[in-house]
Design a protein around this motif. Structure first.
Motif, PDB file in Angstrom:
ATOM      1  N   GLY A 289      10.165   9.958 -18.705  1.00  0.00           N
ATOM      2  CA  GLY A 289      10.167   8.519 -18.967  1.00  0.00           C
ATOM      3  C   GLY A 289      11.564   7.947 -18.959  1.00  0.00           C
ATOM      4  N   VAL A 290      11.725   6.802 -19.619  1.00  0.00           N
ATOM      5  CA  VAL A 290      13.007   6.097 -19.640  1.00  0.00           C
ATOM      6  C   VAL A 290      13.956   6.810 -20.603  1.00  0.00           C
ATOM      7  N   VAL A 291      15.138   7.169 -20.129  1.00  0.00           N
ATOM      8  CA  VAL A 291      16.136   7.843 -20.962  1.00  0.00           C
ATOM      9  C   VAL A 291      16.721   6.859 -21.973  1.00  0.00           C
ATOM     10  N   PHE A 292      17.428   7.376 -22.965  1.00  0.00           N
ATOM     11  CA  PHE A 292      18.166   6.491 -23.867  1.00  0.00           C
ATOM     12  C   PHE A 292      19.196   5.717 -23.043  1.00  0.00           C
ATOM     13  N   ASN A 293      19.205   4.406 -23.204  1.00  0.00           N
ATOM     14  CA  ASN A 293      20.028   3.562 -22.347  1.00  0.00           C
ATOM     15  C   ASN A 293      20.431   2.277 -23.057  1.00  0.00           C
ATOM     16  N   LEU A 294      21.496   1.673 -22.540  1.00  0.00           N
ATOM     17  CA  LEU A 294      21.910   0.329 -22.939  1.00  0.00           C
ATOM     18  C   LEU A 294      21.274  -0.635 -21.942  1.00  0.00           C
ATOM     19  N   HIS A 295      20.206  -1.307 -22.353  1.00  0.00           N
ATOM     20  CA  HIS A 295      19.485  -2.205 -21.436  1.00  0.00           C
ATOM     21  C   HIS A 295      20.067  -3.611 -21.578  1.00  0.00           C
ATOM     22  N   ALA A 296      20.618  -4.114 -20.479  1.00  0.00           N
ATOM     23  CA  ALA A 296      21.367  -5.373 -20.516  1.00  0.00           C
ATOM     24  C   ALA A 296      20.465  -6.589 -20.374  1.00  0.00           C
ATOM     25  N   ASN A 297      20.701  -7.584 -21.203  1.00  0.00           N
ATOM     26  CA  ASN A 297      20.130  -8.920 -21.025  1.00  0.00           C
ATOM     27  C   ASN A 297      21.066  -9.661 -20.074  1.00  0.00           C
ATOM     28  N   THR A 298      20.643  -9.836 -18.829  1.00  0.00           N
ATOM     29  CA  THR A 298      21.535 -10.378 -17.796  1.00  0.00           C
ATOM     30  C   THR A 298      21.737 -11.887 -17.909  1.00  0.00           C
ATOM     31  N   THR A 299      21.150 -12.507 -18.945  1.00  0.00           N
ATOM     32  CA  THR A 299      21.313 -13.962 -19.130  1.00  0.00           C
ATOM     33  C   THR A 299      22.250 -14.289 -20.281  1.00  0.00           C
ATOM     34  N   ARG A 300      22.890 -13.276 -20.870  1.00  0.00           N
ATOM     35  CA  ARG A 300      23.699 -13.508 -22.082  1.00  0.00           C
ATOM     36  C   ARG A 300      25.149 -13.092 -21.889  1.00  0.00           C
ATOM     37  N   GLY A 301      26.061 -13.990 -22.259  1.00  0.00           N
ATOM     38  CA  GLY A 301      27.476 -13.660 -22.392  1.00  0.00           C
ATOM     39  C   GLY A 301      28.071 -12.988 -21.179  1.00  0.00           C
ATOM     40  N   VAL A 302      28.912 -11.981 -21.445  1.00  0.00           N
ATOM     41  CA  VAL A 302      29.634 -11.314 -20.359  1.00  0.00           C
ATOM     42  C   VAL A 302      28.699 -10.496 -19.472  1.00  0.00           C
ATOM     43  N   LEU A 303      27.495 -10.208 -19.936  1.00  0.00           N
ATOM     44  CA  LEU A 303      26.579  -9.368 -19.166  1.00  0.00           C
ATOM     45  C   LEU A 303      25.882 -10.137 -18.052  1.00  0.00           C
ATOM     46  N   THR A 304      26.119 -11.435 -17.962  1.00  0.00           N
ATOM     47  CA  THR A 304      25.644 -12.177 -16.785  1.00  0.00           C
ATOM     48  C   THR A 304      26.434 -11.772 -15.545  1.00  0.00           C
ATOM     49  N   ASP A 305      27.588 -11.181 -15.747  1.00  0.00           N
ATOM     50  CA  ASP A 305      28.487 -10.776 -14.655  1.00  0.00           C
ATOM     51  C   ASP A 305      28.150  -9.337 -14.243  1.00  0.00           C
ATOM     52  N   GLU A 306      27.626  -9.182 -13.022  1.00  0.00           N
ATOM     53  CA  GLU A 306      27.226  -7.850 -12.565  1.00  0.00           C
ATOM     54  C   GLU A 306      28.400  -6.886 -12.515  1.00  0.00           C
ATOM     55  N   LYS A 307      29.596  -7.358 -12.187  1.00  0.00           N
ATOM     56  CA  LYS A 307      30.771  -6.480 -12.146  1.00  0.00           C
ATOM     57  C   LYS A 307      31.069  -5.890 -13.522  1.00  0.00           C
ATOM     58  N   VAL A 308      30.859  -6.687 -14.560  1.00  0.00           N
ATOM     59  CA  VAL A 308      31.060  -6.197 -15.929  1.00  0.00           C
ATOM     60  C   VAL A 308      30.052  -5.088 -16.233  1.00  0.00           C
ATOM     61  N   ARG A 309      28.784  -5.332 -15.897  1.00  0.00           N
ATOM     62  CA  ARG A 309      27.759  -4.313 -16.160  1.00  0.00           C
ATOM     63  C   ARG A 309      28.066  -3.028 -15.387  1.00  0.00           C
ATOM     64  N   GLN A 310      28.511  -3.171 -14.140  1.00  0.00           N
ATOM     65  CA  GLN A 310      28.842  -1.993 -13.332  1.00  0.00           C
ATOM     66  C   GLN A 310      30.039  -1.237 -13.910  1.00  0.00           C
ATOM     67  N   ALA A 311      30.982  -1.971 -14.487  1.00  0.00           N
ATOM     68  CA  ALA A 311      32.134  -1.320 -15.123  1.00  0.00           C
ATOM     69  C   ALA A 311      31.697  -0.527 -16.351  1.00  0.00           C
ATOM     70  N   VAL A 312      30.790  -1.088 -17.130  1.00  0.00           N
ATOM     71  CA  VAL A 312      30.255  -0.367 -18.297  1.00  0.00           C
ATOM     72  C   VAL A 312      29.554   0.904 -17.840  1.00  0.00           C
ATOM     73  N   LEU A 313      28.774   0.805 -16.753  1.00  0.00           N
ATOM     74  CA  LEU A 313      28.067   1.965 -16.219  1.00  0.00           C
ATOM     75  C   LEU A 313      29.051   3.088 -15.880  1.00  0.00           C
TER      76      LEU A 313
END
Length: 535
Positions: A289-313
């Protein structure tokens, strides 16, 4: 998420003995002395009080590990291959569009009240699950498109869906869709949760429940219709299973070490070395199933920026998490799905730790280091919070290490602990930056429940996006050769767009005394105790 509700009653705790020290090689169950033999009561320590033991209503691991023993399912799933195998149904047919499933039932199976497991009983049971609505915490999703059941003949039943539901074939193997007797539905859902009227056809029957202390099941006499995957046919070996509710990990492991328990679930990483020698052993299986993960709300704050999410990854060092906070029993995430999940796709290259790559992404995106090391852009700090509940003992320790790792790329991860109920409310309201969770199921369709805009939509995506298309495609056929490309595409889209940041695979670790054997797992890494025995 599979929340574990902690028991409140101190009487649940067994006396704390002196712990044994240990150890030797990595633990798997030791070779049993002699062939399996019937008899005895397995004293099994579990980590929390089941909130409900009706298999059709429950969602917690503690509850599932009890309820699985009480009911049979239409099918079973091979833990090694993921293949669906006969159980109550000898064979089945699936319509070309995966909207109709016809099951041919084996003869002779009965419920514990003596009534037959026939087409009418299956129809009553599935209609009853659908009527539970959201009280059927897992089945509600499995039966979202369920329309009706038709009795073709006394031993043949056809289940019909309003939309393609390829996932249902695997769902038919789960305890959540285990079949209850028609008489069970004369009781209220609340009564069945406490064992009152809980009438199944499984190898064990409910005997007693002492709230927050113990649950006792007894062998079903005359049981001869076990799953084709069971290691033996006929009745279960054990006379009884006595589930002792012991929330405190140290007390649970101490009680096993001193002989007050024969086996214990949820062994914590710090306690594992005690049970890899000295006559003890461990049975270990990663959750699908789904592993433990940080699931991003892509409509909030800095996480609307895909580059930011990719950097966290790129900024999460999954190997360090496993080596520092967990043990060798756990695996770093190599996809959004665990490696034990059918149609899992290995994306370990995309999930490799790359601190320099993360920094380069943020540099190019205009995020510059501030005086405290946290990056800033247009006066906004590079910061987001993660909402979690402590359903797994090491959750906070893992998140604190991830927090340290992300500071190295100038990202401030704020950790917010909540109760399970509070976390659920925040998730439903969309009031979060990151959600921290895992969900167990041995089928890739588990991703549809979390990511589809028609279901959980935890990323808050816009309907009709490419991920929606791929999720629907993988749900349209039971042919794995046709389904795999879509399942692969789903996993790749989630990682490429960093809608979620996979971290590690949850693992079930059960410790056994030298007396306990074949305390084993089914395909969803929940306990299957039909073949368990005591020497």
């Amino acid at each position: 998420m599979s929340p574990l509700f902690r028991a409140r009653n101190a009487a649940a705790l067994l006396a704390l003995p002196v712990l044994l020290t240990a150890c030797s090689a990595a633990g798997t169950e030791q070779a049993a002395s002699g062939p399996p033999k019937p008899g005895g009561t397995l004293r099994l320590g579990i980590s929390s009080a089941p909130d409900c033991i009706d298999p059709q209503q429950t969602a917690t691991n503690a509850s599932i590990n009890v309820a699985r023993q009480l009911v049979d399912s239409l099918t079973d799933q091979d833990p090694k291959t993921g293949e669906i195998k006969p159980w109550l149904a000898e064979k089945w047919e699936v319509s070309a569009d995966s909207t109709a499933f016809t099951f041919h039932l084996r003869a002779g199976a009965t419920f514990s009240d003596g009534s037959p497991v026939d087409a009418a009983a299956v129809k009553t049971s599935f209609d009853g699950i659908k009527a539970l609505g959201t009280k059927a915490q897992l089945g509600y999703g499995y039966l979202a498109a369920y329309k009706a059941s038709t009795i073709v003949d006394p031993q043949t039943v056809r289940l019909e869906f309003s939309a393609p539901s390829a996932q249902f074939l695997q769902a038919s193997s789960t305890m959540s869709l285990g079949v209850l007797a028609p008489a069970a539905f004369q009781k209220t859902p609340e009564q069945r949760c406490q064992g009152n009227g809980l009438i199944g056809s499984g190898p064990f029957v409910f005997e007693s429940l002492k709230q927050n202390q113990e649950i006792v099941l007894a062998k079903r006499k005359g049981y001869t219709w076990g799953s084709s995957l069971f290691k033996h046919q006929g009745e279960a070996y054990l006379d009884k299973i006595d589930y002792k509710i012991v929330p405190e990990p140290g007390v649970r492991t101490g009680s096993l070490a001193s002989g007050q328990l024969d086996a214990a679930t949820d062994i914590q990483p710090v306690d594992e070395p005690q049970f890899t020698g000295n006559g003890f052993s461990e049975n270990i299986r990663p959750n699908p199933g789904v592993v433990f993960n940080l699931h991003a709300n892509t409509t909030r704050g800095v996480l609307t920026d895909e580059k930011v999410r990719q950097a966290v990854l790129k900024g999460v060092d999954r190997t360090e998490v496993v080596n520092t906070v967990l043990t060798a029993s756990y695996k770093p995430a190599t996809s959004i799905l665990g490696s034990a999940t059918p149609l899992y796709d290995d994306l370990s290259q995309q999930l490799a730790y790359d601190q320099k790559g993360a920094a380069a992404l943020l540099d190019a995106d205009g995020w510059v280091p501030g005086p405290d090391g946290i990056r800033v852009k247009n006066g906004q700090p590079l910061s987001a919070s993660v909402v979690f509940s402590p359903v797994f003992n090491q959750n906070r320790s893992v998140l604190e290490l991830v927090q340290q790792q992300l500071r190295k790329i100038g990202f401030d991860l704020r950790i917010e602990q909540h109760t399970t109920a509070e976390t659920t409310q925040l998730q439903l309201a969309g009031n979060y930056d990151f959600l921290w969770y895992n969900v167990t199921r041995a089928d890739p369709d588990i991703l549809r429940g979390q990511f589809s805009t028609k279901a959980g939509n935890r990323s808050r995506l816009t309907p009709g996006n490419p991920l929606d298309v791929a999720l629907d495609a993988q749900s349209s056929t039971v042919d794995n050769a046709k389904r795999k490309p879509s399942a692969d595409e789903v996993q790749k889209l989630i990682v490429d767009h960093a809608y979620a940041i996979p971290v590690f695979e949850l693992t079930q670790v059960v410790a056994l005394s030298s007396k306990a054997h074949a305390v084993d797992f089914e395909a969803s890494s929940r306990l299957q105790l039909f073949d368990a025995w005591l020497s």
